[in-house]
Enzyme design. Structure first.
Site, PDB file in Angstrom:
ATOM      1  N   GLY A  46       0.824  -1.204   0.000  1.00  0.00           N
ATOM      2  CA  GLY A  46       0.000   0.000   0.000  1.00  0.00           C
ATOM      3  C   GLY A  46       0.856   1.251   0.000  1.00  0.00           C
ATOM      4  O   GLY A  46       2.025   1.220   0.406  1.00  0.00           O
ATOM      5  N   GLN A  51       3.089   9.871   1.440  1.00  0.00           N
ATOM      6  CA  GLN A  51       4.362   9.154   1.297  1.00  0.00           C
ATOM      7  C   GLN A  51       5.106   9.552   0.034  1.00  0.00           C
ATOM      8  O   GLN A  51       6.295   9.233  -0.103  1.00  0.00           O
ATOM      9  CB  GLN A  51       4.138   7.639   1.301  1.00  0.00           C
ATOM     10  CG  GLN A  51       3.670   7.104   2.657  1.00  0.00           C
ATOM     11  CD  GLN A  51       3.507   5.602   2.609  1.00  0.00           C
ATOM     12  OE1 GLN A  51       2.472   5.097   2.177  1.00  0.00           O
ATOM     13  NE2 GLN A  51       4.522   4.872   3.035  1.00  0.00           N
ATOM     14  N   CYS A  88       6.396  -0.579   6.695  1.00  0.00           N
ATOM     15  CA  CYS A  88       5.958   0.608   5.956  1.00  0.00           C
ATOM     16  C   CYS A  88       7.086   1.046   5.039  1.00  0.00           C
ATOM     17  O   CYS A  88       8.248   1.054   5.453  1.00  0.00           O
ATOM     18  CB  CYS A  88       5.625   1.720   6.957  1.00  0.00           C
ATOM     19  SG  CYS A  88       5.144   3.279   6.192  1.00  0.00           S
ATOM     20  N   LEU A  89       6.765   1.411   3.806  1.00  0.00           N
ATOM     21  CA  LEU A  89       7.797   1.847   2.860  1.00  0.00           C
ATOM     22  C   LEU A  89       8.505   3.112   3.346  1.00  0.00           C
ATOM     23  O   LEU A  89       9.617   3.392   2.919  1.00  0.00           O
ATOM     24  CB  LEU A  89       7.176   2.083   1.474  1.00  0.00           C
ATOM     25  CG  LEU A  89       6.679   0.829   0.740  1.00  0.00           C
ATOM     26  CD1 LEU A  89       5.980   1.231  -0.560  1.00  0.00           C
ATOM     27  CD2 LEU A  89       7.810  -0.150   0.461  1.00  0.00           C
ATOM     28  N   HIS A 130      -3.845   0.936   7.923  1.00  0.00           N
ATOM     29  CA  HIS A 130      -2.486   1.496   7.939  1.00  0.00           C
ATOM     30  C   HIS A 130      -2.405   2.721   7.019  1.00  0.00           C
ATOM     31  O   HIS A 130      -1.888   3.775   7.416  1.00  0.00           O
ATOM     32  CB  HIS A 130      -1.501   0.407   7.489  1.00  0.00           C
ATOM     33  CG  HIS A 130      -0.083   0.857   7.328  1.00  0.00           C
ATOM     34  ND1 HIS A 130       0.954   0.327   8.066  1.00  0.00           N
ATOM     35  CD2 HIS A 130       0.487   1.780   6.499  1.00  0.00           C
ATOM     36  CE1 HIS A 130       2.095   0.923   7.706  1.00  0.00           C
ATOM     37  NE2 HIS A 130       1.832   1.800   6.754  1.00  0.00           N
ATOM     38  N   GLU A 131      -2.931   2.569   5.804  1.00  0.00           N
ATOM     39  CA  GLU A 131      -2.864   3.683   4.841  1.00  0.00           C
ATOM     40  C   GLU A 131      -3.738   4.847   5.287  1.00  0.00           C
ATOM     41  O   GLU A 131      -3.373   6.011   5.121  1.00  0.00           O
ATOM     42  CB  GLU A 131      -3.271   3.219   3.435  1.00  0.00           C
ATOM     43  CG  GLU A 131      -2.401   2.114   2.844  1.00  0.00           C
ATOM     44  CD  GLU A 131      -0.920   2.391   2.914  1.00  0.00           C
ATOM     45  OE1 GLU A 131      -0.517   3.559   2.860  1.00  0.00           O
ATOM     46  OE2 GLU A 131      -0.151   1.423   3.059  1.00  0.00           O
TER      47      GLU A 131
HETATM   48 ZN    ZN Z   1       2.960   3.096   5.655  1.00  0.00          ZN
END
Ligand code: ZN
Length: 153
Positions: A46, A51, A88-89, A130-131
């Site tokens: 995601g 981000q 998480c990215l 999360h997103e």
């Molecule tokens: Zn994230």
């Protein structure tokens, strides 16, 4: 399409509350296409607009066979509990156990401005929550009850 730079933890853009998307235009479509390409390149599940430095209420989730685009999303129902490892990215090499709803209903708009509702479970429900938190300026790190070390792939 273009790969966008993924903002990392420590950048203030990740702590701000996002504003709604107002224009459902070509520029929005371009942003979503870029986010999809960026997510696939990063091999993530995601990605939320903040981000990639855009403070708008928008995220995408790769469900494997298709990508959900959630614009101005709401989590309108949540039930059950699941506890699993999350990453998480924007937080490279940080992993930890987070408890999330097992099921949720996502209500959002697609890029054409059409509203939809989607029932999500398990990893898809986890990912949506999360997103969604990213749009509120919150990272999963604050919810971790136990950090874990993962082997590099
Ligand atoms: Zn994230």
């Amino acid at each position: 399409m273009a790969i966008r730079n993924i903002v990392k933890d420590g950048d203030p853009v990740l702590t701000k509350r996002c504003r709604p998307v107002e224009q459902f235009d070509d520029r929005l479509g371009q942003l979503i296409d870029d986010m999809i390409e960026t997510l696939k390149k990063a091999k993530g599940v995601g990605l939320a607009a903040p981000q990639v430095g855009i403070l708008r209420r928008l995220f995408i989730i790769d469900m494997g066979d298709r990508v959900i685009e959630a614009i101005n999303p709401e989590i309108v129902k949540a039930s059950g509990k699941q506890r699993d490892v999350e990453g998480c990215l924007s937080c490279p090499n940080r992993w930890g156990y987070v408890t999330r709803p097992k099921h949720c209903v996502l209500r959002a708009y697609n890029r054409k401005g059409e509203q939809y509702e989607l029932k999500l479970s398990d990893i898809d429900a986890r990912c949506a929550c999360h997103e969604y938190d990213h749009l509120e300026g919150q990272l999963f790190l604050r919810l971790v009850d136990e950090f874990v070390t993962m082997e590099e792939a």
